[in-house]
Scaffold this motif. Structure first.
Motif, mmCIF file in Angstrom:
data_model
loop_
_atom_site.group_PDB
_atom_site.id
_atom_site.type_symbol
_atom_site.label_atom_id
_atom_site.label_comp_id
_atom_site.label_asym_id
_atom_site.label_seq_id
_atom_site.Cartn_x
_atom_site.Cartn_y
_atom_site.Cartn_z
ATOM 1 N N THR A 125 0.858 -1.173 0.000
ATOM 2 C CA THR A 125 0.000 0.000 0.000
ATOM 3 C C THR A 125 0.895 1.224 0.000
ATOM 4 O O THR A 125 1.553 1.527 1.014
ATOM 5 N N PHE A 126 0.925 1.947 -1.112
ATOM 6 C CA PHE A 126 1.918 3.007 -1.311
ATOM 7 C C PHE A 126 1.836 4.074 -0.229
ATOM 8 O O PHE A 126 2.857 4.596 0.210
ATOM 9 N N THR A 127 0.637 4.385 0.211
ATOM 10 C CA THR A 127 0.490 5.507 1.142
ATOM 11 C C THR A 127 0.980 5.205 2.558
ATOM 12 O O THR A 127 1.035 6.118 3.387
ATOM 13 N N ARG A 161 4.479 10.330 3.940
ATOM 14 C CA ARG A 161 3.455 9.506 3.297
ATOM 15 C C ARG A 161 2.513 10.293 2.399
ATOM 16 O O ARG A 161 2.112 9.820 1.337
ATOM 17 N N HIS A 162 2.157 11.500 2.820
ATOM 18 C CA HIS A 162 1.236 12.300 2.010
ATOM 19 C C HIS A 162 1.865 13.593 1.531
ATOM 20 O O HIS A 162 1.159 14.499 1.080
ATOM 21 N N ARG A 194 5.574 13.195 -4.858
ATOM 22 C CA ARG A 194 4.964 11.885 -5.018
ATOM 23 C C ARG A 194 3.537 12.022 -5.514
ATOM 24 O O ARG A 194 2.854 13.014 -5.235
ATOM 25 N N ASP A 195 3.102 11.004 -6.237
ATOM 26 C CA ASP A 195 1.731 10.906 -6.729
ATOM 27 C C ASP A 195 1.186 9.595 -6.190
ATOM 28 O O ASP A 195 1.488 8.522 -6.731
ATOM 29 N N ASN A 196 0.421 9.680 -5.116
ATOM 30 C CA ASN A 196 -0.036 8.454 -4.466
ATOM 31 C C ASN A 196 -0.999 7.655 -5.342
ATOM 32 O O ASN A 196 -1.052 6.432 -5.264
ATOM 33 N N LYS A 248 1.226 5.700 -7.467
ATOM 34 C CA LYS A 248 2.230 4.932 -6.719
ATOM 35 C C LYS A 248 3.638 5.260 -7.206
ATOM 36 O O LYS A 248 4.472 4.372 -7.405
ATOM 37 N N VAL A 299 7.056 8.091 -7.035
ATOM 38 C CA VAL A 299 7.788 9.185 -6.421
ATOM 39 C C VAL A 299 8.778 9.721 -7.462
ATOM 40 O O VAL A 299 9.310 8.958 -8.279
ATOM 41 N N THR A 345 11.739 2.393 0.057
ATOM 42 C CA THR A 345 10.524 2.577 0.856
ATOM 43 C C THR A 345 10.848 2.374 2.334
ATOM 44 O O THR A 345 11.725 1.598 2.687
#
Length: 124
Positions: free
Chosen positions: A28-30, A53-54, A72-74, A77, A79, A98
């Motif tokens: 889970t990328f976030t 994370r955000h 980053r673009d959640n 997914k 960075v 990560t």
């Protein structure tokens, strides 16, 4: 299995720009703090930039402040590391990593999954 995959490296003249991308598959990328490290032959990997994370918190090593931007673009997914005003001293293999913890840490051992690296070469 979490797997970051970097792209965007290459050869550029001093003063030029490159944009590195890192897509993360699995997980889970976030939940991940994301970081960019770089390594030159015979030396350890050092943290260049990191993002929470955000995206509210970022970190830059002193030598790249004002020249590099991490984002980053959640939803994707992904960075990014925008690198401007490159110098030969920026030549290195750049790795995406990560971290599952909530904060930014500086030791390699604090980061969980690593990409294969992308070579950045800056010529004079």
């Amino acid at each position: 299995q979490v797997q970051p995959v970097e792209s965007g490296g290459g050869l550029v003249q001093a003063g030029g720009s490159l944009r590195l991308s890192c897509v993360v598959s699995g997980g889970t990328f976030t939940v991940y703090v994301m970081g960019w490290f770089r390594q030159t032959p015979g030396k350890e990997r050092n943290l260049v930039a990191a993002i929470s994370r955000h995206g509210a918190t970022t970190y830059y090593t002193d030598s790249v402040k004002g020249r590099f931007t991490i984002s980053r673009d959640n939803a994707q997914k992904t960075v990014y590391l925008q690198m401007n005003s490159l110098t030969p001293e920026d030549t290195a293999v750049y790795y995406c990593a990560t971290r599952s913890g909530p904060d930014i840490q500086f030791r390699e051992s604090d980061w969980r999954s690593w990409g294969q690296g992308t070579q950045v070469t800056v010529s004079t």
